[in-house]
Design an enzyme around this catalytic site. Structure first.
Site, mmCIF file in Angstrom:
data_model
loop_
_atom_site.group_PDB
_atom_site.id
_atom_site.type_symbol
_atom_site.label_atom_id
_atom_site.label_comp_id
_atom_site.label_asym_id
_atom_site.label_seq_id
_atom_site.Cartn_x
_atom_site.Cartn_y
_atom_site.Cartn_z
ATOM 1 C CG HIS A 207 -0.237 0.223 2.517
ATOM 2 N ND1 HIS A 207 0.257 -0.813 3.249
ATOM 3 C CD2 HIS A 207 0.082 1.343 3.199
ATOM 4 C CE1 HIS A 207 0.843 -0.354 4.331
ATOM 5 N NE2 HIS A 207 0.767 0.965 4.329
HETATM 6 C C1 UD1 Z 1 -1.250 5.448 6.109
HETATM 7 C C2 UD1 Z 1 0.182 5.861 6.480
HETATM 8 C C3 UD1 Z 1 1.109 4.671 6.310
HETATM 9 C C4 UD1 Z 1 0.577 3.461 7.053
HETATM 10 C C5 UD1 Z 1 -0.826 3.166 6.590
HETATM 11 C C6 UD1 Z 1 -1.423 1.969 7.283
HETATM 12 C C7 UD1 Z 1 0.679 8.223 5.933
HETATM 13 C C8 UD1 Z 1 1.473 9.096 5.048
HETATM 14 N N1 UD1 Z 1 0.676 6.925 5.602
HETATM 15 O O1 UD1 Z 1 -1.234 5.105 4.718
HETATM 16 O O2 UD1 Z 1 2.390 5.003 6.829
HETATM 17 O O3 UD1 Z 1 1.426 2.363 6.794
HETATM 18 O O4 UD1 Z 1 -1.640 4.313 6.866
HETATM 19 O O5 UD1 Z 1 -2.592 1.542 6.646
HETATM 20 O O6 UD1 Z 1 0.117 8.673 6.900
HETATM 21 N N2 UD1 Z 1 -8.849 4.978 2.783
HETATM 22 C C9 UD1 Z 1 -10.059 4.339 2.928
HETATM 23 N N3 UD1 Z 1 -10.530 4.139 4.192
HETATM 24 C C10 UD1 Z 1 -9.865 4.549 5.288
HETATM 25 C C11 UD1 Z 1 -8.631 5.218 5.132
HETATM 26 C C12 UD1 Z 1 -8.139 5.416 3.863
HETATM 27 O O7 UD1 Z 1 -10.693 3.939 1.963
HETATM 28 O O8 UD1 Z 1 -10.348 4.318 6.416
HETATM 29 C C13 UD1 Z 1 -8.310 5.168 1.405
HETATM 30 C C14 UD1 Z 1 -8.612 6.527 0.820
HETATM 31 O O9 UD1 Z 1 -8.773 6.376 -0.551
HETATM 32 C C15 UD1 Z 1 -7.304 7.281 1.081
HETATM 33 C C16 UD1 Z 1 -6.288 6.190 0.914
HETATM 34 O O10 UD1 Z 1 -6.907 5.015 1.438
HETATM 35 O O11 UD1 Z 1 -7.092 8.330 0.190
HETATM 36 C C17 UD1 Z 1 -5.001 6.453 1.638
HETATM 37 O O12 UD1 Z 1 -5.257 6.653 3.027
HETATM 38 P P1 UD1 Z 1 -4.200 7.472 3.938
HETATM 39 O O13 UD1 Z 1 -4.648 7.480 5.338
HETATM 40 O O14 UD1 Z 1 -3.887 8.777 3.314
HETATM 41 O O15 UD1 Z 1 -2.859 6.663 3.800
HETATM 42 P P2 UD1 Z 1 -2.589 5.091 3.906
HETATM 43 O O16 UD1 Z 1 -2.243 4.599 2.549
HETATM 44 O O17 UD1 Z 1 -3.640 4.377 4.664
#
Ligand code: UD1
Length: 360
Positions: A207
């Site tokens: 991811h």
């Molecule tokens: C974040 C952390 C990463 C960690 C990961 C664990 C940062 C920069 N990255 O990455 O270090 O390893 O969490 O999972 O903070 N989304 C959903 N549902 C949710 C949350 C996110 O669908 O509950 C989707 C959305 O499209 C969002 C994307 O995932 O844009 C990315 O989510 P985000 O929290 O920005 O970063 P992660 O990839 O989860």
């Protein structure tokens, strides 16, 4: 004298590391804990499920920031956390890991002139294109109490000349597995549910931004998975699922060799790691957990902050390179001694004590 600790978290790996720390903090009646969830993760299978599975108290506040780019998440967290810090007047803010929630909360606390304790301090990936690397450096630049998971992290902070108290404690997430092997054993029922034999499958996650925002990288990783000699069990982060669709890589969703499943809980993940032939991942959390379970880990990234894993021959770095991934799954771990360099079950006790001692 009573001291108030504000703990800020927001994403899945932070809930895992905080669960045992919160448990140990409860042994200090003079420490009053206020939990703030930023809302960075909001889907049940990335957030609420971990709170119930790991018995974590409900946060007093949820900032509800949701998804956005790093700049947006930082600004939303700072603007929403700031009035809470004013109202609660904590004596310390505790942050964990390297997510945008970590960096933003640490900055906000610093602007409020509050001491910041950083759990998982001192790790570096030495590449500022990685958002987590920015968060690591931002957080350590304003922290005054550093809980380091490894000696490498302690040495890095020393080299950087950080002023403040440094505690070598190991990784608190591993405390959970260390102290509750029975939960891993109970979760192993997932193998029969998924019709899997121990050692007859690979377990994979992917991811990180570098692998989900660059089509070529994600395509290579999926192609490599589809060509491996054993089936790949792949719980898919929502970010990755979205990327597969946006990059028109849906044909892999029906690949015979890749079994895409929804994100799963902590104990089921441990059971699947423990019984896998190899783990393939770009998640720092999974690298550590594979190491702990003595399972060889193929790192789908171009570097790792868990250098001990490589030094001890328990994993290798392939990036999204198909040939490297294919040949890496044939390595075996040469050492049989327990993998203890990343933690020995005592991290959360040391962290709770370190926080309490800070006020003495
Ligand atoms: C974040 C952390 C990463 C960690 C990961 C664990 C940062 C920069 N990255 O990455 O270090 O390893 O969490 O999972 O903070 N989304 C959903 N549902 C949710 C949350 C996110 O669908 O509950 C989707 C959305 O499209 C969002 C994307 O995932 O844009 C990315 O989510 P985000 O929290 O920005 O970063 P992660 O990839 O989860």
């Amino acid at each position: 004298m009573q001291k108030k600790i504000c703990i800020v978290c927001g994403a899945r790996p932070q809930f895992i590391k905080l669960a045992p720390v919160l448990h140990e903090l409860a042994a200090y009646p003079d420490l009053d804990v206020v939990m703030v969830h930023t809302g960075q993760h909001y889907d049940n299978n990335l957030s609420a499920d971990f709170f119930s599975e790991l018995n974590i108290q409900a946060p007093k506040y949820n900032l509800g920031i949701g998804s956005g780019n790093a700049g947006e998440q930082y600004s939303w967290i700072i603007s929403k956390l700031s009035p809470i810090l004013t109202a609660e007047c904590p004596d310390m803010v505790v942050v964990v890991g390297d997510t945008n929630s970590t960096g933003a909360a640490a900055l906000c606390a610093a602007f409020h002139q509050l001491p910041v304790a950083h759990i998982e301090a001192g790790l570096r990936e030495y590449d500022l294109r990685i958002p987590e690397e920015i968060n690591k450096r931002v957080t350590d630049s304003v922290a005054s109490l550093f809980f380091c998971p490894t000696q490498t992290a302690v040495d890095i902070l020393k080299r950087e000349g950080k002023a403040g108290k440094v505690v070598l404690c190991g990784d608190p997430g591993l405390d959970l597995i260390f102290h509750h092997p029975e939960n891993v054993a109970a979760a192993e029922q997932i193998l029969s549910e998924l019709n899997l034999e121990p050692g007859a499958y690979y377990f994979a996650t992917c991811h990180r931004q570098i692998n989900t925002e660059v089509r070529e990288n994600l395509a290579s990783i999926l192609r490599a998975f589809s060509l491996l000699d054993k089936p790949v069990i792949f719980p898919v982060h929502p970010r990755t699922r979205e990327a597969i669709i946006n990059f028109s890589l849906e044909s892999f969703l029906t690949s015979n060799n890749i079994r895409f499943i929804d994100p799963i809980g902590f104990w089921l993940t441990q059971a699947l790691i423990k019984n896998a032939a190899k783990v393939l991942t770009d998640s720092g959390g999974l690298v550590k957990e594979a190491y702990f379970h003595n399972v060889y880990v193929v790192i789908l990234d171009t570097q790792t902050e868990w250098v001990e894993v490589i030094k001890e021959g328990r994993g290798c770095i392939t990036g999204p390179d198909i040939d490297k991934i294919k040949s890496a799954v044939s390595y075996t771990i040469s050492q049989t001694a327990n993998a203890m360099s990343l933690g020995n079950g005592k991290a959360s006790k040391k962290i709770a004590k370190g926080i309490n001692d800070f006020f003495k």
